[in-house]
Design a protein around this motif. Structure first.
Motif, PDB file in Angstrom:
ATOM      1  N   GLU A 197       0.835  -1.203   0.000  1.00  0.00           N
ATOM      2  CA  GLU A 197       0.000   0.000   0.000  1.00  0.00           C
ATOM      3  C   GLU A 197       0.868   1.251   0.000  1.00  0.00           C
ATOM      4  O   GLU A 197       0.551   2.240  -0.668  1.00  0.00           O
ATOM      5  CB  GLU A 197      -0.940  -0.018   1.212  1.00  0.00           C
ATOM      6  CG  GLU A 197      -1.984  -1.116   1.127  1.00  0.00           C
ATOM      7  CD  GLU A 197      -2.626  -1.460   2.455  1.00  0.00           C
ATOM      8  OE1 GLU A 197      -3.398  -2.427   2.475  1.00  0.00           O
ATOM      9  OE2 GLU A 197      -2.351  -0.783   3.478  1.00  0.00           O
ATOM     10  N   PHE A 198       1.980   1.200   0.713  1.00  0.00           N
ATOM     11  CA  PHE A 198       2.933   2.308   0.719  1.00  0.00           C
ATOM     12  C   PHE A 198       3.477   2.569  -0.683  1.00  0.00           C
ATOM     13  O   PHE A 198       3.605   3.714  -1.112  1.00  0.00           O
ATOM     14  CB  PHE A 198       4.068   2.004   1.694  1.00  0.00           C
ATOM     15  CG  PHE A 198       5.207   2.977   1.653  1.00  0.00           C
ATOM     16  CD1 PHE A 198       5.029   4.293   2.060  1.00  0.00           C
ATOM     17  CD2 PHE A 198       6.458   2.580   1.209  1.00  0.00           C
ATOM     18  CE1 PHE A 198       6.087   5.201   2.026  1.00  0.00           C
ATOM     19  CE2 PHE A 198       7.519   3.470   1.183  1.00  0.00           C
ATOM     20  CZ  PHE A 198       7.333   4.781   1.583  1.00  0.00           C
ATOM     21  N   LEU A 199       3.782   1.506  -1.414  1.00  0.00           N
ATOM     22  CA  LEU A 199       4.283   1.670  -2.784  1.00  0.00           C
ATOM     23  C   LEU A 199       3.245   2.367  -3.667  1.00  0.00           C
ATOM     24  O   LEU A 199       3.593   3.206  -4.501  1.00  0.00           O
ATOM     25  CB  LEU A 199       4.674   0.313  -3.381  1.00  0.00           C
ATOM     26  CG  LEU A 199       5.840  -0.400  -2.720  1.00  0.00           C
ATOM     27  CD1 LEU A 199       6.067  -1.755  -3.373  1.00  0.00           C
ATOM     28  CD2 LEU A 199       7.110   0.445  -2.753  1.00  0.00           C
ATOM     29  N   ILE A 200       1.996   2.053  -3.469  1.00  0.00           N
ATOM     30  CA  ILE A 200       0.919   2.717  -4.218  1.00  0.00           C
ATOM     31  C   ILE A 200       0.887   4.196  -3.864  1.00  0.00           C
ATOM     32  O   ILE A 200       0.814   5.063  -4.746  1.00  0.00           O
ATOM     33  CB  ILE A 200      -0.450   2.052  -3.934  1.00  0.00           C
ATOM     34  CG1 ILE A 200      -0.463   0.628  -4.482  1.00  0.00           C
ATOM     35  CG2 ILE A 200      -1.589   2.883  -4.531  1.00  0.00           C
ATOM     36  CD1 ILE A 200      -1.625  -0.216  -3.998  1.00  0.00           C
ATOM     37  N   ARG A 214      -4.227   5.411 -13.480  1.00  0.00           N
ATOM     38  CA  ARG A 214      -5.180   4.335 -13.713  1.00  0.00           C
ATOM     39  C   ARG A 214      -4.742   3.111 -12.913  1.00  0.00           C
ATOM     40  O   ARG A 214      -3.553   2.863 -12.748  1.00  0.00           O
ATOM     41  CB  ARG A 214      -5.223   3.964 -15.190  1.00  0.00           C
ATOM     42  CG  ARG A 214      -5.989   4.931 -16.044  1.00  0.00           C
ATOM     43  CD  ARG A 214      -5.880   4.491 -17.502  1.00  0.00           C
ATOM     44  NE  ARG A 214      -6.790   5.260 -18.318  1.00  0.00           N
ATOM     45  CZ  ARG A 214      -7.863   4.754 -18.920  1.00  0.00           C
ATOM     46  NH1 ARG A 214      -8.120   3.474 -18.822  1.00  0.00           N
ATOM     47  NH2 ARG A 214      -8.648   5.523 -19.631  1.00  0.00           N
ATOM     48  N   MET A 215      -5.718   2.375 -12.464  1.00  0.00           N
ATOM     49  CA  MET A 215      -5.403   1.174 -11.690  1.00  0.00           C
ATOM     50  C   MET A 215      -4.594   0.188 -12.527  1.00  0.00           C
ATOM     51  O   MET A 215      -3.685  -0.458 -12.002  1.00  0.00           O
ATOM     52  CB  MET A 215      -6.678   0.544 -11.143  1.00  0.00           C
ATOM     53  CG  MET A 215      -7.224   1.356  -9.978  1.00  0.00           C
ATOM     54  SD  MET A 215      -8.644   0.638  -9.152  1.00  0.00           S
ATOM     55  CE  MET A 215      -8.083  -0.950  -8.647  1.00  0.00           C
ATOM     56  N   THR A 216      -4.892   0.089 -13.806  1.00  0.00           N
ATOM     57  CA  THR A 216      -4.122  -0.821 -14.653  1.00  0.00           C
ATOM     58  C   THR A 216      -2.654  -0.402 -14.722  1.00  0.00           C
ATOM     59  O   THR A 216      -1.763  -1.248 -14.719  1.00  0.00           O
ATOM     60  CB  THR A 216      -4.696  -0.896 -16.076  1.00  0.00           C
ATOM     61  OG1 THR A 216      -4.827   0.423 -16.605  1.00  0.00           O
ATOM     62  CG2 THR A 216      -6.043  -1.596 -16.097  1.00  0.00           C
ATOM     63  N   LEU A 258       3.882  -1.842 -10.553  1.00  0.00           N
ATOM     64  CA  LEU A 258       4.252  -2.619  -9.375  1.00  0.00           C
ATOM     65  C   LEU A 258       4.377  -4.116  -9.656  1.00  0.00           C
ATOM     66  O   LEU A 258       4.821  -4.865  -8.793  1.00  0.00           O
ATOM     67  CB  LEU A 258       3.234  -2.400  -8.247  1.00  0.00           C
ATOM     68  CG  LEU A 258       3.161  -0.982  -7.684  1.00  0.00           C
ATOM     69  CD1 LEU A 258       2.081  -0.899  -6.617  1.00  0.00           C
ATOM     70  CD2 LEU A 258       4.509  -0.542  -7.145  1.00  0.00           C
ATOM     71  N   GLY A 259       3.980  -4.514 -10.862  1.00  0.00           N
ATOM     72  CA  GLY A 259       4.039  -5.935 -11.190  1.00  0.00           C
ATOM     73  C   GLY A 259       3.107  -6.766 -10.328  1.00  0.00           C
ATOM     74  O   GLY A 259       3.442  -7.872  -9.914  1.00  0.00           O
ATOM     75  N   ARG A 260       1.938  -6.223 -10.024  1.00  0.00           N
ATOM     76  CA  ARG A 260       0.976  -6.901  -9.162  1.00  0.00           C
ATOM     77  C   ARG A 260      -0.271  -7.271  -9.972  1.00  0.00           C
ATOM     78  O   ARG A 260      -0.664  -6.548 -10.884  1.00  0.00           O
ATOM     79  CB  ARG A 260       0.520  -5.990  -8.010  1.00  0.00           C
ATOM     80  CG  ARG A 260       1.607  -5.424  -7.140  1.00  0.00           C
ATOM     81  CD  ARG A 260       2.237  -6.490  -6.253  1.00  0.00           C
ATOM     82  NE  ARG A 260       3.052  -5.928  -5.219  1.00  0.00           N
ATOM     83  CZ  ARG A 260       4.349  -5.696  -5.310  1.00  0.00           C
ATOM     84  NH1 ARG A 260       4.981  -5.962  -6.422  1.00  0.00           N
ATOM     85  NH2 ARG A 260       5.027  -5.212  -4.293  1.00  0.00           N
ATOM     86  N   PRO A 261      -0.928  -8.357  -9.594  1.00  0.00           N
ATOM     87  CA  PRO A 261      -2.192  -8.688 -10.262  1.00  0.00           C
ATOM     88  C   PRO A 261      -3.250  -7.636  -9.948  1.00  0.00           C
ATOM     89  O   PRO A 261      -3.279  -7.069  -8.853  1.00  0.00           O
ATOM     90  CB  PRO A 261      -2.589 -10.038  -9.660  1.00  0.00           C
ATOM     91  CG  PRO A 261      -1.495 -10.451  -8.761  1.00  0.00           C
ATOM     92  CD  PRO A 261      -0.536  -9.329  -8.599  1.00  0.00           C
ATOM     93  N   LYS A 262      -4.115  -7.387 -10.898  1.00  0.00           N
ATOM     94  CA  LYS A 262      -5.157  -6.370 -10.713  1.00  0.00           C
ATOM     95  C   LYS A 262      -6.091  -6.711  -9.559  1.00  0.00           C
ATOM     96  O   LYS A 262      -6.552  -5.817  -8.852  1.00  0.00           O
ATOM     97  CB  LYS A 262      -5.949  -6.194 -12.007  1.00  0.00           C
ATOM     98  CG  LYS A 262      -5.142  -5.574 -13.111  1.00  0.00           C
ATOM     99  CD  LYS A 262      -5.930  -5.497 -14.395  1.00  0.00           C
ATOM    100  CE  LYS A 262      -4.988  -5.197 -15.541  1.00  0.00           C
ATOM    101  NZ  LYS A 262      -5.640  -5.343 -16.828  1.00  0.00           N
TER     102      LYS A 262
END
Length: 164
Positions: free
Chosen positions: A57-60, A73-75, A81-85
């Motif tokens: 969450e900090f990275l976001i 955008r969330m995408t 971040l290389g994270r799944p949506k």
């Protein structure tokens, strides 16, 4: 306390000269990953204590903080971040509950969702930034030693000289 006296940057050096199965570049990359993983682990606890959010969450929040007056955008956040949506959707909800971010529809794209940092989050980051920066510097000093510097130099020749 003895574990703290050992210098983690003195971890076993990455062997060179092609003596193992992996090429030098991959061994250097693995050495860097280990060091950055140790720094990230140290930062996790400081972030949790200081901001009461998870490291992801900090990275976001950090990505959004670099977008003054705008959102992402969330995408795009998921890509960066290389994270799944699906995981990102959960993390965004966790940040939205305490009022750290807002979501809004992207104009002209009914499926697009943009995430924006709130003033509350900006203030929280401003207040915590010196402590967080200090934690990163201390962890880097502890975990990045000659072997890691040599690894970076080997992966990026000419880095010390700067751009041409």
């Amino acid at each position: 306390m003895a574990a703290r006296d050992e210098h983690p940057a003195d971890l076993p050096r990455c062997p060179s000269g092609g003596s193992g199965l992996l090429p030098d570049e991959l061994r250097a990359w693995m050495l860097l990953l280990a060091a950055t993983g140790a720094v990230e682990q140290r930062l996790r606890s400081v972030v949790k204590e200081t901001l009461d959010v998870s490291h992801d969450e900090f990275l976001i929040l950090c990505l959004l903080a670099e977008q003054p007056g705008e959102g992402l955008r969330m995408t795009r956040i998921a890509e960066l971040l290389g994270r799944p949506k699906t995981r990102l959707t959960y993390q965004i909800a966790c940040l939205q509950r305490p009022g750290l971010i807002t979501r809004r529809s992207v104009c002209g794209d009914k499926r697009g969702v943009e995430v924006v940092l709130t003033d509350k989050a900006r203030q929280l980051l401003r207040e915590a930034s010196a402590l967080l920066a200090s934690a990163v510097k201390e962890a880097l000093a502890e975990f990045i030693g000659p072997a890691q510097r040599d690894a970076v130099a080997g992966l990026l020749p000419g880095l010390a000289q700067g751009p041409c």
